[in-house]
Motif scaffolding. Structure first.
Motif, PDB file in Angstrom:
ATOM      1  N   ASN A 103       0.822  -1.211   0.000  1.00  0.00           N
ATOM      2  CA  ASN A 103       0.000   0.000   0.000  1.00  0.00           C
ATOM      3  C   ASN A 103       0.854   1.258   0.000  1.00  0.00           C
ATOM      4  O   ASN A 103       2.081   1.207   0.098  1.00  0.00           O
ATOM      5  CB  ASN A 103      -0.970  -0.001   1.197  1.00  0.00           C
TER       6      ASN A 103
ATOM      7  N   THR B 119       1.132   3.625   2.197  1.00  0.00           N
ATOM      8  CA  THR B 119       1.814   3.920   3.454  1.00  0.00           C
ATOM      9  C   THR B 119       3.188   3.261   3.487  1.00  0.00           C
ATOM     10  O   THR B 119       4.196   3.892   3.791  1.00  0.00           O
ATOM     11  CB  THR B 119       0.975   3.420   4.649  1.00  0.00           C
TER      12      THR B 119
ATOM     13  N   TRP C 226     -14.185   2.708   8.461  1.00  0.00           N
ATOM     14  CA  TRP C 226     -13.766   4.072   8.788  1.00  0.00           C
ATOM     15  C   TRP C 226     -14.797   4.794   9.635  1.00  0.00           C
ATOM     16  O   TRP C 226     -14.469   5.688  10.416  1.00  0.00           O
ATOM     17  CB  TRP C 226     -13.493   4.868   7.506  1.00  0.00           C
TER      18      TRP C 226
ATOM     19  N   ASN D 291     -13.950   7.277  12.598  1.00  0.00           N
ATOM     20  CA  ASN D 291     -14.375   8.678  12.549  1.00  0.00           C
ATOM     21  C   ASN D 291     -15.210   9.059  13.771  1.00  0.00           C
ATOM     22  O   ASN D 291     -15.137  10.186  14.265  1.00  0.00           O
ATOM     23  CB  ASN D 291     -15.170   8.948  11.272  1.00  0.00           C
TER      24      ASN D 291
ATOM     25  N   PHE E  31      -4.195  10.062  11.482  1.00  0.00           N
ATOM     26  CA  PHE E  31      -4.825   9.085  10.602  1.00  0.00           C
ATOM     27  C   PHE E  31      -3.743   8.395   9.761  1.00  0.00           C
ATOM     28  O   PHE E  31      -2.831   9.053   9.268  1.00  0.00           O
ATOM     29  CB  PHE E  31      -5.828   9.755   9.660  1.00  0.00           C
TER      30      PHE E  31
ATOM     31  N   LYS F  83      -3.772   6.619   6.440  1.00  0.00           N
ATOM     32  CA  LYS F  83      -4.675   6.377   5.309  1.00  0.00           C
ATOM     33  C   LYS F  83      -3.994   6.817   4.031  1.00  0.00           C
ATOM     34  O   LYS F  83      -3.691   7.992   3.849  1.00  0.00           O
ATOM     35  CB  LYS F  83      -5.976   7.160   5.518  1.00  0.00           C
ATOM     36  N   LYS F  84      -3.695   5.879   3.145  1.00  0.00           N
ATOM     37  CA  LYS F  84      -3.016   6.151   1.881  1.00  0.00           C
ATOM     38  C   LYS F  84      -1.710   6.895   2.140  1.00  0.00           C
ATOM     39  O   LYS F  84      -0.846   6.406   2.836  1.00  0.00           O
ATOM     40  CB  LYS F  84      -3.949   6.905   0.927  1.00  0.00           C
TER      41      LYS F  84
ATOM     42  N   GLN G 105      -1.398   9.543   3.873  1.00  0.00           N
ATOM     43  CA  GLN G 105      -1.550  10.336   5.088  1.00  0.00           C
ATOM     44  C   GLN G 105      -0.974   9.619   6.303  1.00  0.00           C
ATOM     45  O   GLN G 105      -1.216   8.440   6.522  1.00  0.00           O
ATOM     46  CB  GLN G 105      -3.049  10.603   5.312  1.00  0.00           C
TER      47      GLN G 105
ATOM     48  N   THR H 215      -6.704   3.909  12.161  1.00  0.00           N
ATOM     49  CA  THR H 215      -6.738   3.292  10.835  1.00  0.00           C
ATOM     50  C   THR H 215      -7.691   2.104  10.822  1.00  0.00           C
ATOM     51  O   THR H 215      -8.280   1.735  11.838  1.00  0.00           O
ATOM     52  CB  THR H 215      -5.312   2.868  10.403  1.00  0.00           C
ATOM     53  N   THR H 216      -7.858   1.514   9.646  1.00  0.00           N
ATOM     54  CA  THR H 216      -8.753   0.366   9.490  1.00  0.00           C
ATOM     55  C   THR H 216      -7.954  -0.921   9.342  1.00  0.00           C
ATOM     56  O   THR H 216      -6.738  -0.907   9.167  1.00  0.00           O
ATOM     57  CB  THR H 216      -9.636   0.527   8.241  1.00  0.00           C
TER      58      THR H 216
ATOM     59  N   HIS I 184      -7.859  -2.906   6.821  1.00  0.00           N
ATOM     60  CA  HIS I 184      -7.205  -2.938   5.513  1.00  0.00           C
ATOM     61  C   HIS I 184      -5.957  -2.062   5.482  1.00  0.00           C
ATOM     62  O   HIS I 184      -4.905  -2.477   4.992  1.00  0.00           O
ATOM     63  CB  HIS I 184      -8.170  -2.457   4.414  1.00  0.00           C
ATOM     64  N   SER I 185      -6.081  -0.853   6.002  1.00  0.00           N
ATOM     65  CA  SER I 185      -4.969   0.092   5.933  1.00  0.00           C
ATOM     66  C   SER I 185      -3.820  -0.295   6.856  1.00  0.00           C
ATOM     67  O   SER I 185      -2.691   0.149   6.664  1.00  0.00           O
ATOM     68  CB  SER I 185      -5.453   1.503   6.286  1.00  0.00           C
TER      69      SER I 185
END
Length: 483
Positions: A77, A79, A372, A376, A391, A393-394, A396, A407-408, A410-411
């Motif tokens: 990913n 990150t 998410w 949130n 966060f 995320k991608k 970020q 984070t989640t 997946h992330s």
């Protein structure tokens, strides 16, 4: 609510992606991988076994030996990709190039097509699928076109068809769906309708002059002779290979001039891909497969809990499955909290985080949830309590600096945290037709991945009805609390 948290001292080695991580002494098995000199190599390793570290160290050794070599390292990913680039700059800024698949493919496809790429948004995809279904509905009453609940399945299936490199109805009708991971059972007659929807979807997409990210590999493989050497590498290394599509792996194999190395763990497969290594066109027989069974990230207690959950997964019967060897280092037994309400759960998490930050300000604290929306919701509580957070995320955030990371599941893939708190482990009402065993297997692996992000300490929270997956974990591997 205050929880006394006893921590072990000493550093636990793992896949921390810093230069220091590739300096530490390797095990004999890891050293064997670094020194392997064959054309093709599959590294099968459990969570925290050092797959990423080994790839980076292998890259450095190759660069030291051949200063003119070009290596492409493909990470899971954004990150990980961003952080790996920092390591690459220290290992060999002119030799080691780090990408996600799509970041590399975007540049290669633009060069091949000589056009600007207009990529579909999620909204575009939904609109094109809606148009496709409406066209088929004119002469069919099949459940896939009349029932709205199958839209997500159809979207996943279109992605899967492209990921397998399927070009026509005959190929689709004959392809094996073993490992597909779909929550919807598909019969032979169903495939004809699905492929009609797929074709209409492609027409609708063509009308708006856009392409999907899933089209990148398809288009590049069709035009592979046009891919310039500047987009190829002497060696290609892939991390988390189990979650790439078959056609993506085939393409990456093609752009590897000399050596092709894949690190993977089928036990962590969280995307609906299905392929064998033979499908990719690589030979993994004999010494071309190396296995890493030891986790250097998590404590014995965390691995025991994770393995107890994984024992309910059909993956343990797969020849690709790697069983863990329990670590010798120990830590606190994971805690599971049963809460009277969502509000009490969130208040307990906030209390724990405050305590962790006060006692261990130099540690990373991962707050993980399936969705998410849960993250949130908690984020507002963080603001109200003036708790610093970040966060992940991608592009970020930085998962490797001290503090609270939101984070989640997946992330969080490929990351690690000193302490992990998993929230909202509750069963939600989902149509039974969309929640069969294959659906549960993906959810189970997501929870397994999340549990194994924890290095030292782990907490799991639920309210109302606990997730059925939580019930699968042997209760002797955690302490239960009621709030």
């Amino acid at each position: 609510m205050q929880t006394t948290i006893m921590m072990t001292t000493g550093e636990i080695g793992g896949e921390v992606m810093s230069l220091a991580a590739i300096e530490h002494r390797l095990t004999d098995k890891q050293e064997e991988i670094v020194n392997y000199d064959g054309d093709e190599l599959l590294v099968k390793g459990i969570a925290g076994s050092g797959k990423t570290t080994v790839l980076l160290k292998k890259a450095r050794k190759v660069i030291e030996k051949n200063p003119s070599i070009r290596i492409g390292l493909f990470t899971y990913n954004k990150t990980l990709s961003q952080y790996s680039k920092k390591i690459a700059e220290q290992i060999g800024p002119d030799n080691l190039f780090v990408y996600t698949f799509h970041s590399w493919a975007y540049g290669a496809l633009r060069d091949v097509t000589r056009t600007r790429l207009n990529v579909t948004t999620t909204r575009d995809q939904k609109d094109c699928l809606k148009r496709a279904v409406e066209i088929i509905r004119k002469d069919s009453k099949h459940r896939f076109v009349t029932e709205e609940k199958f839209r997500e399945f159809l979207s996943d299936e279109i992605s899967w068809i492209k990921g397998k490199g399927i070009k026509n109805l005959l190929e689709y009708q004959n392809v094996s769906r073993i490992g597909r991971g779909s929550s919807v059972r598909v019969t032979k007659p169903d495939r004809k309708i699905i492929f009609r929807i797929f074709e209409e979807y492609e027409r609708a997409k063509k009308n708006i002059r856009k392409i999907d990210y899933d089209d990148f590999a398809v288009m590049l493989l069709e035009n592979k002779t046009k891919i310039k050497d500047s987009f190829k590498f002497d060696q290609v290394m892939i991390d988390e290979g189990q979650d790439l599509q078959q056609i993506q792996l085939r393409l990456l194999r093609y752009i590897a001039k000399e050596k092709f190395i894949v690190a993977a763990d089928k036990g962590q497969k969280i995307y609906k891909t299905s392929f064998s290594w033979k499908d990719i066109g690589i030979n993994i027989l004999g010494g071309r497969t190396k296995i890493l069974q030891n986790s250097f990230r998590s404590t014995k207690q965390i691995i025991q809990m994770a393995h107890s959950l994984q024992m309910n997964d059909s993956i343990i019967k797969d020849e690709e499955y790697v069983a863990p060897v329990l670590p010798e280092y120990t830590g606190p037994v994971p805690d599971v909290f049963e809460c009277d309400s969502k509000e009490k759960q969130d208040a307990a998490i906030i209390s724990t985080i405050k305590q962790l930050l006060e006692e261990n300000p130099d540690k990373t604290i991962g707050i993980l949830s399936r969705e998410w929306r849960s993250i949130n919701r908690l984020y507002y509580s963080f603001q109200a309590e003036s708790i610093p957070y970040e966060f992940i995320k991608k592009d970020q955030g930085d998962a490797h600096t001290p503090g609270v990371k939101l984070t989640t599941f997946h992330s969080a893939k490929g990351l690690e945290f000193d302490y992990v708190i998993i929230l909202d482990l509750v069963d939600e009402s989902i149509d039974e037709e969309l929640q069969d065993e294959e659906y549960l297997e993906v959810e189970r692996r997501l929870l397994y991945v999340s549990i194994t992000r924890a290095k030292t300490y782990l907490q799991l929270y639920y309210y109302d009805q606990p997730s059925s997956l939580l019930k699968e974990i042997d209760s002797k591997y955690y302490k239960k609390h009621k709030i």
